[in-house]
Scaffold this active site. Structure first.
Site, PDB file in Angstrom:
ATOM      1  N   ASP A   1      -8.932   0.629   2.403  1.00  0.00           N
ATOM      2  CA  ASP A   1      -8.819   2.457   2.624  1.00  0.00           C
ATOM      3  C   ASP A   1      -9.500   3.546   1.532  1.00  0.00           C
ATOM      4  OD1 ASP A   1      -7.079   1.539   4.724  1.00  0.00           O
ATOM      5  OD2 ASP A   1      -5.618   1.183   3.205  1.00  0.00           O
TER       6      ASP A   1
ATOM      7  N   HIS B   1      -3.804  -4.116  -3.536  1.00  0.00           N
ATOM      8  CA  HIS B   1      -3.850  -4.667  -1.910  1.00  0.00           C
ATOM      9  C   HIS B   1      -2.549  -6.365  -2.359  1.00  0.00           C
ATOM     10  CE1 HIS B   1      -4.128  -7.326   1.403  1.00  0.00           C
ATOM     11  NE2 HIS B   1      -5.074  -5.935   2.000  1.00  0.00           N
TER      12      HIS B   1
END
Length: 454
Positions: A390, A331
């Protein structure tokens, strides 16, 4: 007669090569002029471009100037997301509406305030007369995010006062969009399914007594049936996607476009366009496709060594889509952990057990554990990597039988709450139009008359 289609094709190929060649900038110049590409520093910190009280993404602390990575935290209006989730799940309540209230108004509602807010949203659920037929069904799109953006722009024409920037008017517009996004997205999916896949057309109206998550499942499924756990998990996913600070791409777009003084519908359609990108809202689709390929390639889902070999082949661009990316891992901000993924994983395990998908969940857990180790062996990293939201959200949507075409629209249905809060914040603080600097590195050229050009 000349074949204009063939001529046009050749011309476009030539022009596209010329455009590509003359758009290329020497990568060394970005270092020379200290350009923060992606508005990020070399150490991964974002370039500070604004202030907000709405959302906070926390992933490190500074100790005598040194960055110390810590487990990720996400706060909505100062409240830790874990505390918010624990609060409404402990009471057996749905949390998205309460979260939207918090983001918009800065405090948690009491019982009456929450019920009043739900009634307001319920009153805005109904689309304008014949809107679904004329703007969604009659002009269906192959992409639901495209249809959603177009529908938002179309709603401008049904607003008697669309350009009024007063907070009362903008708030009304935002509440309307929060309330009707589920219908816009679900109806666009049914139109896609019917006109492009020859499926039966089902159009169910939202029910005012139901939560946003329940209404999505009610409108999406032909029989409108769902279990309590399914609705609770979808509600949780909406809460976790509702806000992520002012620096994520689509929210930053909301600030940028709002700073021009334009209307709410234009600002939100621009945010939808940003979220549509596979680097932003479409990442969970890539995760699902990666795992489908992985399941076909692996002989034993419980063999760590075989899983590591597959992940290594991804990094060497010899497996899946040859991008070299293990989707769902890493991320831009979080390092040790993404708090949203930590929360969603626990609930995903419960739904996997209910659906009889324990083995597939265990495969996800194994990849989450092994991928950072494989990446660390393969690449020199400036920070630790971990699973992001995700990684598990696509798996959750798959277990909920939500069509893959709806994955990114589900993100938009949640994030419209955060976008709305940020739009209001930008207007209230009356900042300047957002205009960052770009340095031209083009060489100066002498003008030539048309007849002199080669």
């Amino acid at each position: 007669m000349p074949n204009y289609e063939l001529t046009e094709g050749k011309t476009l190929v030539t022009l596209s090569k010329t455009a590509e060649k003359n758009s290329l900038i020497n990568p060394e110049l970005y270092s020379k002029y200290q350009v923060k590409r992606g508005l990020r520093d070399l150490d991964g910190r974002g370039v500070l471009v604004g202030l907000t009280e709405i959302g906070e993404v926390h992933s490190y602390i500074l100790d005598e100037g040194e960055i110390i990575q810590v487990p990720g935290r996400l706060l909505y209006r100062g409240y830790d997301i874990s505390d918010l989730v624990n609060g409404f799940t402990r009471d057996g309540r749905f949390g998205f509406e309460e979260t939207a209230f918090l983001l918009l108004f800065g405090h948690l509602p009491d019982q009456k305030g929450l019920e009043d807010f739900k009634q307001i949203l319920a009153g805005y659920q109904k689309l304008p007369e014949d809107f679904a037929r004329d703007f969604i069904l009659k002009s269906s799109s192959k992409d639901i995010m495209n249809a959603l953006a177009r529908s938002v722009l179309a709603l401008y024409s049904f607003d008697d006062n669309p350009d009024d920037p007063s907070i009362s008017n903008v708030l009304k517009q935002c509440l309307l969009l929060i309330a009707c996004f589920p219908s816009l997205a679900v109806y666009a999916y049914h139109a896609l399914s019917h006109y492009y896949s020859n499926q039966s057309l089902f159009i169910h109206s939202p029910r005012p007594e139901l939560s946003t998550a329940e209404n999505i499942l009610t409108m999406l499924r032909p029989d409108s049936k769902y279990t309590k756990l399914e609705a609770a998990l979808l509600d949780l996913a909406l809460v976790l996607h509702a806000e992520h600070g002012g620096g994520n791409n689509s929210t930053f777009v909301t600030h940028v476009v709002t700073s021009t003084g334009t209307d709410t519908y234009s600002a939100m359609s621009a945010a939808i366009g940003a979220l549509k990108g596979p680097r932003h809202g479409g990442a969970n689709i890539k995760v699902i496709k990666m795992f489908e390929d992985m399941k076909n390639q692996l002989k034993d889902w419980n063999d760590d060594e075989e899983i590591e070999q597959y992940l290594t082949r991804i990094l060497t661009k010899d497996a899946f889509d040859r991008s070299g990316l293990i989707y769902g891992i890493g991320h831009a901000v979080y390092s040790i952990s993404d708090p949203r993924a930590v929360i969603l994983k626990d609930y995903a395990a419960k739904l996997a057990q209910e659906k009889g998908l324990d083995d597939e969940f265990k495969l996800y857990a194994s990849v989450e554990r092994l991928a950072p180790q494989v990446i660390a062996k393969f690449n020199r990293m400036y920070k630790t990597v971990s699973a992001n939201i995700d990684f598990y959200s696509g798996f959750v949507y798959k277990m909920l039988n939500i069509p893959v075409e709806m994955y990114t629209p589900m993100f938009a249905i949640a994030r419209i709450a955060g976008w709305s809060a940020h739009r209001i914040e930008e207007i209230v603080n009356a900042g300047k139009i957002i205009r960052p600097a770009y340095k031209s590195v083009a060489r100066r050229q002498k003008y030539l008359d048309l007849i002199e050009r080669n």
